[in-house]
Design an enzyme around this catalytic site. Sequence first.
Site, mmCIF file in Angstrom:
data_model
loop_
_atom_site.group_PDB
_atom_site.id
_atom_site.type_symbol
_atom_site.label_atom_id
_atom_site.label_comp_id
_atom_site.label_asym_id
_atom_site.label_seq_id
_atom_site.Cartn_x
_atom_site.Cartn_y
_atom_site.Cartn_z
ATOM 1 N N HIS A 60 0.871 -1.180 0.000
ATOM 2 C CA HIS A 60 0.000 0.000 0.000
ATOM 3 C C HIS A 60 0.908 1.230 0.000
ATOM 4 C CE1 HIS A 60 -3.603 -2.356 1.383
ATOM 5 N NE2 HIS A 60 -2.662 -3.110 1.914
ATOM 6 N N ARG A 62 -0.217 4.349 -0.754
ATOM 7 C CA ARG A 62 -0.998 5.488 -0.241
ATOM 8 C C ARG A 62 -1.237 6.636 -1.218
ATOM 9 N NH1 ARG A 62 -2.898 2.272 3.478
ATOM 10 N NH2 ARG A 62 -1.640 1.949 5.351
ATOM 11 N N HIS A 230 -2.947 -12.353 3.508
ATOM 12 C CA HIS A 230 -2.537 -12.339 4.929
ATOM 13 C C HIS A 230 -3.366 -13.256 5.832
ATOM 14 C CE1 HIS A 230 -5.661 -9.311 4.622
ATOM 15 N NE2 HIS A 230 -4.855 -8.303 4.391
ATOM 16 N N ASP A 301 2.377 -6.930 2.878
ATOM 17 C CA ASP A 301 1.272 -6.069 3.316
ATOM 18 C C ASP A 301 1.827 -4.754 3.865
ATOM 19 O OD1 ASP A 301 -1.243 -5.107 3.814
ATOM 20 O OD2 ASP A 301 -1.558 -6.244 5.659
ATOM 21 N N HIS A 305 1.894 3.928 8.321
ATOM 22 C CA HIS A 305 1.193 5.067 8.927
ATOM 23 C C HIS A 305 2.221 5.899 9.679
ATOM 24 C CE1 HIS A 305 -2.864 3.548 8.124
ATOM 25 N NE2 HIS A 305 -2.424 2.357 8.476
#
Length: 436
Positions: A60, A62, A230, A301, A305
């Site tokens: 990811h 973002r 996952h 994965d 953040h």
Amino acid sequence: MLDLIIKNGKCYIDGDLKEVSVGVKDGKIDKIGEISSDAKETIDAKDLLVLPGCIDTQTHFREPGSTDTEDLHSGSRAAVAGGITAVFEMPNTNPPTSNIKEFQRKLDLAKNRMYCNYAFYFGATADNANDLASLESLEGCCGIKLFAGSSTGNLLVAEEDDIDKVFLNASKVVAVHSEDEAILKVNKKLIKEGDVHTHPVWRSVECAIASTRRIVRIAEKYNKKAHVLHITTKEEIDFLSQHKGNITFEITPQHLTIYAPDCYDKLGTYAQMNPPLRDKSHYDRLWYAVKNNLNDTIGSDHAPHLKINKDKKYPNSPSGMPGVQTLMPVMLNHVNDNKLSLSQLVKLVCENPVKIFGIKNKGFIKEEYDADFTIVDMNKIIEIKNENIESKCGWSPFNGFKFKGTPISTIIGGKIKMKDGKIYGDPDGLPLRFKN
């Protein structure tokens, strides 16, 4: 005149390590064996292993949306720093990558900004079934992503009729975040504010296995390919091992390295991810799956953040952690610990992604294949440090961990993109090509 020769290394070819030279011309593997011709550049890989370029099939980055946390450029730097030559990137951005216009926008954003090669998932929604039927020849599209349970972003297909519609119309592999939304809603009352130890209580075993049973039933009804992402529970391992064929599944390095309650004791909300890190009985069963070749891929994965958000009081803290840069060091350390063999790891991060998703000219060291290599020193010990993380988030759950075995060069299309931790060249990664 060749562009590049890799000599004196042990190359992973046809399941064995072979002491041969590899010659590269125009981005392709030109010759394998004894090479007498000259080259513009030579890499001496003495005492090193030369693997096919490793692929991370779940990241990811973002963008668009939360580019303060990560973007395609920074995420790709983290990838090549960790020996990853290609990534599959997820659609739960803002706005989501769930229509042709947004998909094209993602390709445009990636051009001349990503160091590694790339493909993007197309996000399934309750009402884009017609688009899903026409993705077969869409450039750079690796598959369809289905969120059966809510996670980061607002891509959610929770109702059985809608999930059914996604599989009915799917023209590519459907990769699934498998948690049951109805159970998540009921379980919310079990969350204890400020106590991240309740994360796996809320996102329970039942929540995972109920969803996975449903996904497999629907995929098998339509004879479609489902790739369950996952996997975290022993129950899912036992169930999925009985449903191989069109059903494949992934395990993450995090779930094979840290477990509850220790991970929450030490890391707090930095150990929070969806589906969650669970207790050692599940961890042990995940390893049983790896040792017995039940799972099909290892994906990071990578879901970064910022610390300012991870430091919020649970459950206001977001789920997810970075991982694309550490996938290979973590797993090579496990190889050194004899938890899996090198050939098993190569299948999980090179060969199986190619077979499951139909990637062209990748995953193997073969003449006329793309010249992507991950060169590894199995004896080098590294310590993961937050300050060395290329991701914009600037931290790793493995901060302070020492791992034996690490990628020391990343070569993409015959060009050196990383050597000894330094990133080189231009961000000229290309979209992956797929067999229709």
